[in-house]
Structure formats: C-alpha cells, structure tokens
Design a protein around this motif. Structure first.
Motif, mmCIF file in Angstrom:
data_model
loop_
_atom_site.group_PDB
_atom_site.id
_atom_site.type_symbol
_atom_site.label_atom_id
_atom_site.label_comp_id
_atom_site.label_asym_id
_atom_site.label_seq_id
_atom_site.Cartn_x
_atom_site.Cartn_y
_atom_site.Cartn_z
ATOM 1 N N GLU A 132 0.780 -1.241 0.204
ATOM 2 C CA GLU A 132 0.148 -0.069 0.011
ATOM 3 C C GLU A 132 0.874 1.071 0.091
ATOM 4 O OE1 GLU A 132 -4.195 -0.997 2.080
ATOM 5 O OE2 GLU A 132 -2.646 -0.129 3.486
ATOM 6 N N MET A 133 0.382 2.359 -0.456
ATOM 7 C CA MET A 133 0.948 3.755 -0.857
ATOM 8 C C MET A 133 -0.073 4.531 -0.307
ATOM 9 S SD MET A 133 3.251 3.687 -4.102
ATOM 10 C CE MET A 133 1.828 3.881 -5.309
ATOM 11 N N ILE A 134 0.446 5.775 0.360
ATOM 12 C CA ILE A 134 -0.492 6.870 0.847
ATOM 13 C C ILE A 134 -0.651 7.799 -0.111
ATOM 14 C CG2 ILE A 134 -1.425 8.202 2.944
ATOM 15 C CD1 ILE A 134 -1.259 5.100 3.358
ATOM 16 N N ALA A 135 -1.857 8.439 -0.512
ATOM 17 C CA ALA A 135 -1.965 9.626 -1.175
ATOM 18 C C ALA A 135 -2.411 10.631 -0.377
ATOM 19 C CB ALA A 135 -2.922 9.244 -2.198
ATOM 20 N N TYR A 136 -1.844 11.760 -0.627
ATOM 21 C CA TYR A 136 -2.116 13.140 0.184
ATOM 22 C C TYR A 136 -2.541 14.102 -0.616
ATOM 23 C CZ TYR A 136 0.939 10.971 3.919
ATOM 24 O OH TYR A 136 1.648 10.069 4.703
ATOM 25 N N GLN A 137 -3.401 15.246 0.146
ATOM 26 C CA GLN A 137 -3.724 16.499 -0.593
ATOM 27 C C GLN A 137 -2.473 17.221 -0.412
ATOM 28 O OE1 GLN A 137 -6.755 17.192 -1.842
ATOM 29 N NE2 GLN A 137 -6.001 19.201 -2.408
ATOM 30 N N MET A 138 -2.118 17.861 -1.345
ATOM 31 C CA MET A 138 -0.977 18.965 -1.231
ATOM 32 C C MET A 138 -1.120 20.065 -1.872
ATOM 33 S SD MET A 138 2.224 16.493 -2.114
ATOM 34 C CE MET A 138 2.535 14.889 -1.222
ATOM 35 N N ASN A 139 -0.471 21.279 -1.459
ATOM 36 C CA ASN A 139 -0.827 22.481 -2.052
ATOM 37 C C ASN A 139 0.231 23.365 -2.026
ATOM 38 O OD1 ASN A 139 -1.248 24.398 0.294
ATOM 39 N ND2 ASN A 139 -2.683 22.732 0.654
ATOM 40 N N GLN A 161 -0.471 11.427 8.878
ATOM 41 C CA GLN A 161 -1.922 10.652 8.246
ATOM 42 C C GLN A 161 -2.566 11.390 7.640
ATOM 43 O OE1 GLN A 161 -2.129 7.293 9.828
ATOM 44 N NE2 GLN A 161 -0.180 7.814 10.654
ATOM 45 N N SER A 162 -2.979 10.857 6.139
ATOM 46 C CA SER A 162 -3.729 11.506 5.232
ATOM 47 C C SER A 162 -5.088 11.912 5.809
ATOM 48 C CB SER A 162 -3.608 10.830 4.036
ATOM 49 O OG SER A 162 -4.160 11.383 3.090
ATOM 50 N N ASN A 163 -5.471 12.914 5.116
ATOM 51 C CA ASN A 163 -6.960 13.494 5.419
ATOM 52 C C ASN A 163 -7.994 13.197 4.379
ATOM 53 O OD1 ASN A 163 -6.021 15.449 4.038
ATOM 54 N ND2 ASN A 163 -6.216 17.125 5.488
ATOM 55 N N SER A 209 -7.275 6.966 0.915
ATOM 56 C CA SER A 209 -5.956 7.315 0.693
ATOM 57 C C SER A 209 -5.153 6.408 0.498
ATOM 58 C CB SER A 209 -5.214 8.207 2.138
ATOM 59 O OG SER A 209 -5.608 7.265 3.035
ATOM 60 N N ARG A 210 -5.452 5.073 0.784
ATOM 61 C CA ARG A 210 -4.376 4.033 0.638
ATOM 62 C C ARG A 210 -4.723 3.190 -0.886
ATOM 63 N NH1 ARG A 210 -1.830 2.259 5.299
ATOM 64 N NH2 ARG A 210 -2.434 3.180 7.213
ATOM 65 N N ARG A 211 -3.583 3.228 -1.409
ATOM 66 C CA ARG A 211 -3.640 2.817 -2.682
ATOM 67 C C ARG A 211 -2.708 1.404 -2.926
ATOM 68 N NH1 ARG A 211 -5.176 7.723 -5.509
ATOM 69 N NH2 ARG A 211 -6.067 8.935 -3.965
ATOM 70 N N SER A 265 -1.858 24.074 -8.574
ATOM 71 C CA SER A 265 -1.766 24.766 -7.267
ATOM 72 C C SER A 265 -2.184 23.780 -5.832
ATOM 73 C CB SER A 265 -2.476 26.289 -7.014
ATOM 74 O OG SER A 265 -3.969 26.007 -7.138
ATOM 75 N N GLU A 266 -2.993 22.861 -6.233
ATOM 76 C CA GLU A 266 -3.358 21.826 -5.280
ATOM 77 C C GLU A 266 -3.814 20.651 -6.036
ATOM 78 O OE1 GLU A 266 -6.657 22.853 -2.614
ATOM 79 O OE2 GLU A 266 -7.598 23.991 -4.165
ATOM 80 N N ALA A 267 -3.640 19.547 -5.248
ATOM 81 C CA ALA A 267 -3.846 18.151 -5.856
ATOM 82 C C ALA A 267 -3.923 17.126 -4.846
ATOM 83 C CB ALA A 267 -2.929 17.944 -7.342
ATOM 84 N N ILE A 268 -4.426 16.083 -5.378
ATOM 85 C CA ILE A 268 -4.297 14.892 -4.686
ATOM 86 C C ILE A 268 -3.168 13.954 -5.222
ATOM 87 C CG2 ILE A 268 -5.265 12.567 -3.955
ATOM 88 C CD1 ILE A 268 -8.113 13.932 -3.535
#
Length: 321
Positions: free
Chosen positions: A20-27, A214-216, A220-222, A261-264
C-alpha cells in the motif's frame, strides 16, 4: 543519497505488488503574513549577526521583502550583506549572505563528515526558529554537492578544481518516499559556516501521529499494481522506437502535477531522461525531460511534466525541481 549522521539503518520501501501507498492532499500554500514573517525572521537569524538582526527588526526591513510589489524579487537589505527573496508561487524563502559567500579561508577546512554534522545542527536550528516543521524533515533524504573553482590555460596543465563550499540538500520523505517539490538547500563554507539558505515548497496536508503524517482524504490507501521494473521496461519499449534515450535518474516520488496549485498526489515513478539522436552524422542530445508513471494503475498514461500548456499563462505554478 547520503546516510545522515542521525538516521542510521534507513531502508527504502520495496514497492512490491500488493503493497500500500498513501495519497495526500498537497498545495502551494502561502502562510498567513504573521507566520510567514516569523519564518523569515527565523531564517535570517542563522545568516546574520545579532546586531544586524536587531537593526532589521527595529526598522521592520524584513516586511519589505514580503510586500506585494517586492515578492518574487531579490532585495538587498540596506547596510547589510543579506540578499533575500520570497517566491509567492512556491512559498519559498531564499537568503544569501554575500560576505560569508566571499570568504574562502582554506586554512580551516572541515571534511564531509563534519559538514554533514554541521548541517544537522542547522536543520535543528531551523526547527527551533519555527522555519520548518522538524517532523517533516526527521527522516528526510540528504544530498551533498559542491561549489568548485579551477584554473588552467591552453599552454599549461589544468590545475585540480578546488572545493570552495558545500551544498547540502534535504528532501522530505513521507512513508519513506521522497517529496519532489519541497526541501531545504544550505550553502556551507569550508569552515562549516552557513552562507546561503533556500527553504519551502509544497505543503502536504494531514495529522502527525507517532512520527507519521496521516492523510486526511478518503480512500488514501492505494495498492501497487505494477512494479517499477515493469514500468521501466514500458518506458524503454516506447522510447526506443524513436531512437536512443539516456536516463538521468528514475525514482519513486511524490510530485505535484504541472500547473496545479493543489492536487491529490500519490507516489509515482519519476523518470528524468534525454533523447539521443544522430543528425548529419553528429550526435544530438535533447534537453532534460520528465515523465511520471502510476504504480497503482497500469493502464494510466504517464504524466508529462514538459508538455506545453494549452491555456494562457496565469497564476498557477510551474514545476519546481
């Protein structure tokens, strides 16, 4: 990558199918003005004498760096060796102490191990001065570079290049995976004195628990569905149809999509390469290009970080190396 003095035995993730990998909201988030000024003051403390800092604070000179008409431009503080720039698009502070950079005392030269330890002290001071969140950099990757000078002529043998300063770069890791669009770069002279600083970048969102962010975001788990070896084979099979390629590096990283400017963001296999061609019997090498492949969707098209944008240039940031 170097082994950091305070980070022994770190192991890279294996990126095997089913992991598993974790995705995050980033900006690219610019902090509130008070928080940003605090970060700028904290950074300046490491690159100026106490008397200079007191003068800057009294005259409110640091605020001028953040004013809208100045943002993004280099500013030399009056009666100071400091050049400062704040890049609003990438939330990045840059500072150069011109006097310290000009010093080249070869009588006191620290070795690489001592420079690495000194960089770790500066990293902790950045955290103490509230310039960075140390949790984000506690397991960061470290890179070592150099500034060098050499001499010679056509009639004489070229003299060996002389190292004049070191460049230490920290790139954050999330769950062991490097974050491409954030980091710290320190210029450190031969005596171990900090001469320049570049800090900032993209902000991953989440809550820190037990040393892990911890991703919000939902789902988020891929799960990894294709190996990095298979993706490299796919890359070569596609590119070699048009000629040869020269890969500079391939690495699994978190990387913000171009123009966003922001993305998952989830970890991708990032490949930096150049095309090799022969034109009129002469080898021609293209500029550096970058593609990023999904490890969770084998059918997904790679992200092209160098594809020209269709829309007119606006306020969205372009990729930051």
């Amino acid at each position: 990558m170097l082994e950091r003095p305070n980070l022994k035995g770190f192991e890279q993730p294996k990126f095997q199918i089913g992991d598993e990998m974790i995705a995050y909201q980033m900006n690219w988030r610019r902090p509130q003005s008070g928080e940003l000024l605090q970060k700028l003051e904290g950074a300046v403390k490491l690159l100026s004498d106490d008397k200079d800092l007191a003068f800057f604070e009294k005259e409110n000179l640091l605020k001028t760096v953040l004013e809208r008409e100045n943002a993004g431009s280099w500013i030399q503080l009056p009666n100071s060796p400091l050049f400062i720039k704040y890049d609003t698009s990438f939330n990045e502070i840059r500072i150069i102490n011109e006097e310290r950079e000009a010093q080249a005392d070869f009588t006191k030269v620290l070795g690489e191990d001592a420079i690495k330890k000194q960089a770790e002290l500066y990293l902790k001071q950045l955290a103490e001065n509230q310039v960075i969140d140390y949790q984000l950099y506690e397991t960061a990757a470290m890179q070592l570079g150099y500034a060098m000078v050499g001499s010679g002529s056509f009639s004489q043998k070229v003299q060996p290049a002389q190292i004049t300063s070191f460049r230490i770069t920290y790139r954050p890791r999330l769950n062991g995976v490097e974050l491409a669009n954030a980091g710290i770069r320190m210029g450190i002279n031969l005596a171990g004195v900090l001469t320049s600083l570049r800090v900032g970048g993209v902000s991953p969102e989440g809550e820190w628990k037990n040393g892990s962010l911890q991703s919000n975001i939902p789902n988020s788990r891929r799960k990894i569905a294709v190996t990095t070896n298979d993706l490299m084979s796919k890359f070569y099979n596609e590119k070699l149809q048009d000629g040869e390629v020269q890969v500079s590096y391939s690495k699994v990283m978190y990387a913000m999509p171009e123009g966003k400017s922001e993305a998952i963001v989830e970890p991708l296999l990032v490949i930096s390469y150049s095309d090799l061609r022969t034109v009129d019997n002469h080898p021609v090498v293209s500029r550096r290009k970058t593609l990023a492949y999904s490890l969770t969707n084998p059918e997904a098209q790679p992200l092209d970080f160098d594809k020209p944008r269709v829309q007119h240039e606006g306020t969205e940031p372009l990729r930051k190396n």
